[in-house]
Design an enzyme around this catalytic site. Structure first.
Site, PDB file in Angstrom:
ATOM      1  N   ASP A  79       0.805  -1.273   0.132  1.00 44.50           N
ATOM      2  CA  ASP A  79      -0.062  -0.034   0.083  1.00 44.50           C
ATOM      3  C   ASP A  79       0.978   1.164  -0.076  1.00 44.50           C
ATOM      4  O   ASP A  79       1.941   1.087   0.336  1.00 44.50           O
ATOM      5  CB  ASP A  79      -0.944  -0.118   1.339  1.00 44.50           C
ATOM      6  CG  ASP A  79      -0.123  -0.034   2.582  1.00 44.50           C
ATOM      7  OD1 ASP A  79       0.765  -0.871   2.638  1.00 44.50           O
ATOM      8  OD2 ASP A  79      -0.571   0.811   3.479  1.00 44.50           O
ATOM      9  N   GLU A 146       0.256  -1.306   5.716  1.00 44.74           N
ATOM     10  CA  GLU A 146       1.211  -0.928   6.623  1.00 44.74           C
ATOM     11  C   GLU A 146       0.983   0.438   7.093  1.00 44.74           C
ATOM     12  O   GLU A 146       1.309   0.889   7.914  1.00 44.74           O
ATOM     13  CB  GLU A 146       2.619  -0.917   5.806  1.00 44.74           C
ATOM     14  CG  GLU A 146       3.912  -0.587   6.706  1.00 44.74           C
ATOM     15  CD  GLU A 146       4.149   0.804   6.860  1.00 44.74           C
ATOM     16  OE1 GLU A 146       5.038   1.038   7.487  1.00 44.74           O
ATOM     17  OE2 GLU A 146       3.758   1.676   5.958  1.00 44.74           O
TER      18      GLU A 146
END
Length: 488
Positions: A79, A146
């Site tokens: 991400d 994350e």
């Protein structure tokens, strides 16, 4: 634009980065990039696994002659932080990142670039695809979410990985070898309030704070950057006493891990104070800009007349809110007494929303010391509870304690010196939230290290990756892979 990126060296790295950046990959919406990564692994004929939370693991056997080396895990997160300039028209849910070359840097057109942690992901993809790069048995670990919760790292089960050494590719200085990081916790204050009809004698204004640099709320929290939420609160703080100012709405900041760049407020004042209010706001704005001119030369503070809003917030709640935000710490709470120049504990007042009878304030508190993290979190909790807010402490994740006896560290330091004319790398812990500490809870015996290329302005539209540094970093990666220690 991606065609220009694809010509950069090393092409293996930049081509994979261009492929990745064509896929929308916001945190908590990683379905497309998970599929992209699974398709990539399966197309290579490699064992490809998606675990129960969405992490993707791709396993590749050792190349010839490397079978006796320790198995490694190369790890990055899929991400990326989504931030854009206020005047940039862009849909992160549907569009790929628009990149361009600016001298020695790769940038994005008005948005975050996704080099954090896309260059790490691209590195691993290039190694997986290559039939010429020497490496031991390799497990590629691509984690999810994350940036907004460490969900992937938290959800990774023990037993899925057999590697003895983990190379985390999420550091943003090419002369740094990371051996530790901060943990964090989300502090969220909420409350409801009664709305009142705006009296007839009030006039409306929109107050805007914009043009701040923003940036990473861990790595850059000590740099003296402006926080749009704190600046806005300063502008509004004495407004009732001086001008009868009443707040209707506030919308400031965005993500917890980004220093807030913009804030907008809708307020009303007593009509008789129009001239004095505009003069005071101009003077205060100039004072703040003078204070911050070195770090924030593009700061803009605007105050403009608008139609009066229909409703305003309860005065008692307004006074409590502005006092709580003023009192709440933003920035460095404590420097490390053990590691020079390391921020130990900090807080970012990341998000302030006042609208439709509800208040929400979001903070991210970080620390490399658990007790200090909870001390600051409880200080913030007490501050907001004193003004009637309910406070939730959530998303707690541990830091990563440095291991000075790390075997892979002892390999990497001399390799770095050999590649860089004898210059020593900076071996350090960082004030960011790397996934190593969380991964270590289920893999406590895994030897972990973190490194990466130069990336500046992460978590902001000024994010940029240095081309020459990417080449330096790539050469370092190739050397490390060839020098992984043998199994005992």
């Amino acid at each position: 634009m991606s065609s220009e990126i694809r010509q950069l060296e090393p092409k293996a790295l930049w081509n994979k980065f261009a492929d990745l950046n064509a896929v929308p990959r916001p945190s908590k919406k990683e379905e497309r990039v998970i599929k992209f990564m699974k398709d990539f692994g399966e197309r290579l004929g490699l064992e490809t696994i998606e675990d129960e939370v969405g992490n993707v693991i791709i396993k590749k056997p050792a190349t010839s002659g490397m079978e006796e080396r320790k198995a490694i895990v190369m790890q990055s997160h899929l991400d990326m932080v989504h931030q854009k300039n206020n005047d940039t028209v862009f849909d992160f849910d549907t569009q790929g990142i628009e990149m361009y070359v600016d001298g020695d840097w790769v940038r994005a057109n008005g948005t975050t670039l996704g080099a954090d942690n896309g260059l790490g992901v691209a590195t691993i993809m290039a190694v997986l695809e290559s039939d010429t790069i020497a490496h031991p048995a390799l497990e590629a670990l691509f984690t999810i979410d994350e940036e907004t919760g460490m969900t992937g790292a938290k959800g990774l089960q023990g037993g899925l990985l057999s590697g003895e050494i983990l190379l985390n590719l999420d550091t943003e200085e090419d002369d740094e070898i990371g051996v530790g990081c901060a943990g964090g916790i989300d502090v969220t204050a909420t409350r409801s309030y009664e709305q009142e009809e705006t009296p007839e004698f009030k006039i409306g204004y929109k107050v805007t704070v914009k043009g701040l640099q923003g940036g990473h709320s861990g790595m850059q929290i000590h740099e003296g950057l402006g926080n749009a939420n704190k600046i806005m609160n300063r502008l509004l703080f004495d407004g009732f006493e001086n001008f009868g100012l009443r707040i209707s709405e506030i919308d400031g900041g965005s993500l917890r891990n980004a220093i807030p760049r913009e804030s907008n407020a809708t307020v009303v004042i007593d009509a008789i104070h129009e001239e004095a209010f505009e003069s005071e706001m101009k003077d205060m704005g100039n004072e703040i800009k003078t204070e911050l001119k070195t770090m924030e030369p593009d700061l803009i503070i605007e105050v403009s007349r608008i139609e009066s809003p229909a409703q305003i917030m309860d005065l008692g709640v307004q006074e409590g809110l502005t006092r709580a935000i003023y009192a709440a710490l933003n920035g460095v709470y404590r420097m490390s007494a053990d590691i020079p120049d390391l921020v130990e504990t900090s807080n970012n007042i990341a998000r302030v929303i006042v609208k439709d009878g509800k208040i929400k304030i979001g903070c991210l508190t970080r620390s490399s010391v658990e007790s200090s993290k909870w001390d600051l979190a409880n200080s913030l909790r007490a501050t907001f509870e004193l003004t009637g807010c309910e406070v939730e402490l959530s998303g707690d994740y541990p830091g990563w304690k440095p291991n000075v006896n790390s075997e892979i560290l002892k390999v990497m330091v001399p390799l770095y010196k050999k590649l860089n004319d004898g210059n020593e790398p900076h071996v350090a812990a960082c004030h960011a939230g790397l996934e190593c500490g969380i991964l270590g809870t289920n893999y406590p015996d895994m030897d972990m290290i973190s490194f990466g290329p130069n990336i500046k302005g992460a978590h902001s539209p000024d994010e940029r990756a240095q081309i020459s540094s990417a080449q330096k970093y790539w050469n370092f990666v190739l050397e490390i892979l060839q020098h992984i220690p043998k199994r005992s």
